[in-house]
Design an enzyme around this catalytic site. Structure first.
Site, PDB file in Angstrom:
ATOM      1  N   GLU A 146       0.854  -1.188   0.000  1.00 44.75           N
ATOM      2  CA  GLU A 146       0.000   0.000   0.000  1.00 44.75           C
ATOM      3  C   GLU A 146       0.892   1.242   0.000  1.00 44.75           C
ATOM      4  OE1 GLU A 146      -3.314   0.383  -0.481  1.00 44.75           O
ATOM      5  OE2 GLU A 146      -2.366   2.331  -0.693  1.00 44.75           O
ATOM      6  N   CYS A 179       6.597   4.580   8.716  1.00 38.86           N
ATOM      7  CA  CYS A 179       7.305   3.778   7.706  1.00 38.86           C
ATOM      8  C   CYS A 179       8.745   4.175   7.410  1.00 38.86           C
ATOM      9  CB  CYS A 179       6.514   3.820   6.401  1.00 38.86           C
ATOM     10  SG  CYS A 179       5.063   2.780   6.474  1.00 38.86           S
ATOM     11  N   LYS A 225       8.440  -1.409  -2.566  1.00 39.18           N
ATOM     12  CA  LYS A 225       7.841  -0.637  -1.472  1.00 39.18           C
ATOM     13  C   LYS A 225       8.931  -0.053  -0.561  1.00 39.18           C
ATOM     14  CE  LYS A 225       5.029   0.781   1.710  1.00 39.18           C
ATOM     15  NZ  LYS A 225       3.874   1.569   1.779  1.00 39.18           N
TER      16      LYS A 225
HETATM   17  C1  UDX Z   1       1.386   0.152   9.057  1.00 34.71           C
HETATM   18  C2  UDX Z   1       1.569  -0.436   7.682  1.00 34.71           C
HETATM   19  O1  UDX Z   1       0.548  -1.332   7.350  1.00 34.71           O
HETATM   20  C3  UDX Z   1       2.772  -1.137   7.509  1.00 34.71           C
HETATM   21  O2  UDX Z   1       3.084  -1.067   6.141  1.00 34.71           O
HETATM   22  C4  UDX Z   1       3.883  -0.687   8.327  1.00 34.71           C
HETATM   23  O3  UDX Z   1       4.907  -1.602   8.142  1.00 34.71           O
HETATM   24  C5  UDX Z   1       3.495  -0.624   9.781  1.00 34.71           C
HETATM   25  O4  UDX Z   1       2.406   0.117  10.006  1.00 34.71           O
HETATM   26  P1  UDX Z   1      -0.766   0.463  10.294  1.00 34.71           P
HETATM   27  O5  UDX Z   1      -2.095   0.114   9.764  1.00 34.71           O
HETATM   28  O6  UDX Z   1      -0.320   1.872  10.217  1.00 34.71           O
HETATM   29  O7  UDX Z   1       0.287  -0.448   9.582  1.00 34.71           O
HETATM   30  O8  UDX Z   1      -0.527  -0.105  11.747  1.00 34.71           O
HETATM   31  P2  UDX Z   1      -1.471   0.024  13.004  1.00 34.71           P
HETATM   32  O9  UDX Z   1      -2.270   1.259  12.914  1.00 34.71           O
HETATM   33  O10 UDX Z   1      -0.579  -0.224  14.183  1.00 34.71           O
HETATM   34  O11 UDX Z   1      -2.496  -1.201  12.815  1.00 34.71           O
HETATM   35  C6  UDX Z   1      -2.158  -2.542  12.893  1.00 34.71           C
HETATM   36  C7  UDX Z   1      -3.316  -3.275  13.548  1.00 34.71           C
HETATM   37  O12 UDX Z   1      -3.082  -4.683  13.468  1.00 34.71           O
HETATM   38  C8  UDX Z   1      -3.525  -2.955  15.023  1.00 34.71           C
HETATM   39  O13 UDX Z   1      -4.837  -2.496  15.231  1.00 34.71           O
HETATM   40  C9  UDX Z   1      -3.273  -4.288  15.741  1.00 34.71           C
HETATM   41  O14 UDX Z   1      -4.103  -4.477  16.864  1.00 34.71           O
HETATM   42  C10 UDX Z   1      -3.584  -5.283  14.645  1.00 34.71           C
HETATM   43  N1  UDX Z   1      -2.964  -6.592  14.845  1.00 34.71           N
HETATM   44  C11 UDX Z   1      -1.639  -6.704  15.023  1.00 34.71           C
HETATM   45  C12 UDX Z   1      -3.777  -7.736  14.854  1.00 34.71           C
HETATM   46  O15 UDX Z   1      -4.992  -7.643  14.710  1.00 34.71           O
HETATM   47  N2  UDX Z   1      -3.208  -8.959  15.001  1.00 34.71           N
HETATM   48  C13 UDX Z   1      -1.851  -9.099  15.195  1.00 34.71           C
HETATM   49  O16 UDX Z   1      -1.372 -10.214  15.354  1.00 34.71           O
HETATM   50  C14 UDX Z   1      -1.058  -7.930  15.205  1.00 34.71           C
HETATM   51  C1  UDX Z   2       4.741   7.484   3.558  1.00 35.40           C
HETATM   52  C2  UDX Z   2       4.724   7.332   2.022  1.00 35.40           C
HETATM   53  O1  UDX Z   2       4.534   8.619   1.432  1.00 35.40           O
HETATM   54  C3  UDX Z   2       3.632   6.373   1.598  1.00 35.40           C
HETATM   55  O2  UDX Z   2       3.691   6.167   0.192  1.00 35.40           O
HETATM   56  C4  UDX Z   2       3.805   5.055   2.327  1.00 35.40           C
HETATM   57  O3  UDX Z   2       2.745   4.180   1.999  1.00 35.40           O
HETATM   58  C5  UDX Z   2       3.856   5.256   3.824  1.00 35.40           C
HETATM   59  O4  UDX Z   2       4.870   6.205   4.153  1.00 35.40           O
HETATM   60  P1  UDX Z   2       3.303   8.851   5.305  1.00 35.40           P
HETATM   61  O5  UDX Z   2       4.375   8.470   6.271  1.00 35.40           O
HETATM   62  O6  UDX Z   2       1.885   8.638   5.685  1.00 35.40           O
HETATM   63  O7  UDX Z   2       3.516   8.092   3.916  1.00 35.40           O
HETATM   64  O8  UDX Z   2       3.430  10.419   4.968  1.00 35.40           O
HETATM   65  P2  UDX Z   2       4.358  11.292   4.017  1.00 35.40           P
HETATM   66  O9  UDX Z   2       3.494  12.289   3.370  1.00 35.40           O
HETATM   67  O10 UDX Z   2       5.212  10.482   3.139  1.00 35.40           O
HETATM   68  O11 UDX Z   2       5.264  12.082   5.052  1.00 35.40           O
HETATM   69  C6  UDX Z   2       6.262  11.442   5.828  1.00 35.40           C
HETATM   70  C7  UDX Z   2       7.035  12.470   6.633  1.00 35.40           C
HETATM   71  O12 UDX Z   2       7.796  13.316   5.774  1.00 35.40           O
HETATM   72  C8  UDX Z   2       6.148  13.409   7.444  1.00 35.40           C
HETATM   73  O13 UDX Z   2       6.739  13.633   8.704  1.00 35.40           O
HETATM   74  C9  UDX Z   2       6.114  14.678   6.624  1.00 35.40           C
HETATM   75  O14 UDX Z   2       5.865  15.838   7.374  1.00 35.40           O
HETATM   76  C10 UDX Z   2       7.521  14.685   6.047  1.00 35.40           C
HETATM   77  N1  UDX Z   2       7.625  15.462   4.792  1.00 35.40           N
HETATM   78  C11 UDX Z   2       6.945  15.064   3.678  1.00 35.40           C
HETATM   79  C12 UDX Z   2       8.437  16.588   4.747  1.00 35.40           C
HETATM   80  O15 UDX Z   2       9.073  16.950   5.747  1.00 35.40           O
HETATM   81  N2  UDX Z   2       8.535  17.276   3.571  1.00 35.40           N
HETATM   82  C13 UDX Z   2       7.872  16.921   2.435  1.00 35.40           C
HETATM   83  O16 UDX Z   2       8.027  17.593   1.415  1.00 35.40           O
HETATM   84  C14 UDX Z   2       7.047  15.765   2.501  1.00 35.40           C
END
Ligand code: UDX
Ligand code: UDX
Length: 477
Positions: free
Chosen positions: A171, A282, A226
């Site tokens: 994603e 990430c 990714k």
């Molecule tokens: C992100 C991105 O998916 C991933 O690419 C990145 O590597 C880590 O974070 P995100 O959706 O932002 O995931 O994470 P988070 O908001 O922490 O949600 C993960 C969910 O999975 C939590 O709600 C947690 O409770 C759940 N979970 C985790 C399960 O249901 N089962 C498990 O075994 C572990």
């Molecule tokens: C990032 C990637 O953009 C996305 O494709 C991936 O799936 C998950 O990680 P995210 O972390 O949600 O997404 O936000 P992003 O907009 O990339 O910003 C990341 C960090 O960089 C933030 O702290 C943001 O403030 C900072 N940033 C971004 C800057 O300081 N300057 C910029 O020009 C852009």
């Protein structure tokens, strides 16, 4: 191998920032599919099911509207993980993959414990043919681990028809713009070996994504793409931040430089905003992973190259903290500082790796009293991040002999009353057009405004007696 059965039931394990919004858009775009998002966290599921959509666990512009439309129709949130797996044709793994905190690779390698336990659950409870899809960012070759676990389950199996295909479908959504990114993706990447499963997943996306934007690759290329995309984006921010520091010392203006280089099509104009350092769940984790893998594969120079991005990002947060202290005469004791913005970027309530955390901690160590404002981050979340309760006076006689405290304030103007400095850390729109003349009257003099996001128009501060520092602005004022 796929059976001919058409895909009807989708399960997503992990109701977080990725799983929740992604499945909401899937449900909206595919009314014929039945989608269930499961999570082991009962509180989280309760919030996703809250009738008041203002209480959803994730804030994303546009998310509430979609949830209202599809929830309890073809989108469900549940804790019944096993039963949902049993009834699903496709299972998305959207669980988090934190960095290992112990053992080999601690601090760098991804901890795959959640992915592994989910794969075991899927192996045990699925029936017939199941397509298992990696959505979480994972180190290259994780799909092989998932496949091994799934296939080894077949020995203790109930049904001979139980088979699996593993696909990688990372994603790329960014928080704050997740809904738009999901509805109009630059590309959808599907990595795998089983063509039938790849096409089954592509067919779902074809409901709203043009075919030319759906890229098919092998599993490893997809996983690596990714990690590489995130590493490149983080590297780009670090590059512009390094030049911002250069501007401040040499008399340049980072906005002008960014504009000038961004007009070169080969460089492009996006992602060139200097700031307090990148945050989010990430970037740091993925680069750490790349560093770890580079070392593992015997490429120490490559590891060192990527590690320098993390080092420079840490330096950016530190140098901003230091210059705030410096401008306030080298000490923050007895001084109040208003912090505007705590989320890692605007339009999200997420604080993972937010630069605000490190900067606030640095200021607290110097003895500051912080008054923090953020439109979406809760006091509970700030407490977790800062490791200290609001209004608790930290008086550490042994080490630094400092007194510091923080509180959250919901009202911007009242949070600025009597403060010595304002530090803008997140680029929320509401901070763009504040009444600086009014604020100037509220603050204790000499007063400083630190704009770490390059958000403010300096002309709005003319005719005030406020001192102003802006990221990457080296012009004498
Ligand atoms: C992100 C991105 O998916 C991933 O690419 C990145 O590597 C880590 O974070 P995100 O959706 O932002 O995931 O994470 P988070 O908001 O922490 O949600 C993960 C969910 O999975 C939590 O709600 C947690 O409770 C759940 N979970 C985790 C399960 O249901 N089962 C498990 O075994 C572990
Ligand atoms: C990032 C990637 O953009 C996305 O494709 C991936 O799936 C998950 O990680 P995210 O972390 O949600 O997404 O936000 P992003 O907009 O990339 O910003 C990341 C960090 O960089 C933030 O702290 C943001 O403030 C900072 N940033 C971004 C800057 O300081 N300057 C910029 O020009 C852009």
């Amino acid at each position: 191998m796929m059976t001919n059965k058409s895909i009807k039931n989708i399960c997503c394990i992990g109701a977080g920032y990725v799983g929740g919004p992604t499945m909401a858009v899937f449900a909206d775009k595919c009314p014929d599919m039945n989608i269930t998002v499961v999570d082991k966290d009962k509180e989280r599921i309760k919030k996703w099911n809250d009738q008041d959509t203002g209480n959803l666990p994730v804030f994303e512009p546009g998310l509430e509207e979609i949830i209202k439309k599809v929830r309890d129709k073809n989108l469900h949130f549940s804790n019944e993980i096993e039963k949902t797996i049993e009834n699903s044709d496709i299972i998305f793994l959207c669980v988090n993959t934190p960095v290992k905190d112990k053992g080999f690779g601690a601090g760098q390698a991804s901890d795959l414990k959640f992915i592994e336990s989910c794969a075991r659950q899927v192996a045990k409870h699925s029936k017939n043919h199941t397509i298992v899809i990696e959505k979480s960012t994972l180190p290259v070759r994780t799909a092989a681990t998932i496949r091994t676990i799934l296939n080894s389950s077949q020995g203790d199996n109930i049904s001979d028809s139980k088979t699996f295909s593993v696909l990688s479908n990372p994603e790329f959504l960014a928080e704050g713009t997740a809904i738009n990114d999901l509805k109009n993706p630059d590309r959808v990447l599907i990595g795998g070996e089983d063509q039938e499963s790849i096409e089954a997943l592509a067919k779902i996306y074809q409901n709203w994504v043009p075919e030319e934007k759906i890229i098919r690759t092998n599993l490893w290329s997809s996983e690596l793409s990714k990690l590489t995309a995130n590493a490149f984006l983080a590297q780009r921010i670090t590059s512009i931040n390094s030049i911002a520091a250069f501007c401040e010392n040499s008399g340049g203006d980072i906005e002008e430089v960014a504009n000038a280089i961004g007009s070169d099509k080969r460089i492009g104009s996006k992602f060139l905003n200097a700031g307090p350092g990148f945050g989010g769940s990430c970037f740091k984790k993925d680069i750490s992973n790349l560093v770890y893998l580079s070392e593992y594969f015997g490429l120490p120079e490559v590891a060192e190259y990527w590690n320098s991005i993390i080092k420079l990002n840490n330096w950016q947060k530190l140098r901003i903290s230091k210059l705030i202290v410096q401008k306030l005469f080298g000490t923050l004791r007895g001084k109040s500082i208003a912090i505007l913005g705590f989320a890692f970027k605007a339009n999200t309530n997420d604080t993972r790796e937010s630069p605000a955390i490190d900067i606030c901690k640095n200021l607290l160590v110097e003895g500051a009293n912080l008054i923090i404002h953020d439109p979406k981050v809760s006091e509970e979340q700030m407490t977790k991040n800062l490791g200290m309760k609001a209004n608790y006076i930290c008086n550490n006689q042994d080490s630094n002999d400092y007194e510091s405290t923080w509180s959250k304030n919901e009202n911007i103007y009242s949070s600025l009353s009597g403060v010595d400095a304002v530090v803008i850390l997140t680029e929320w729109d509401i901070y763009k057009n504040l009444d600086w003349k009014k604020i100037s009257k509220l603050m204790r003099k000499p007063a400083w405004i630190f704009d770490t996001r390059g958000l403010l128009d300096i002309t709005k501060l003319n005719n005030t007696d406020l001192n102003f520092w802006k990221i990457g602005d080296g012009l004498e004022k």
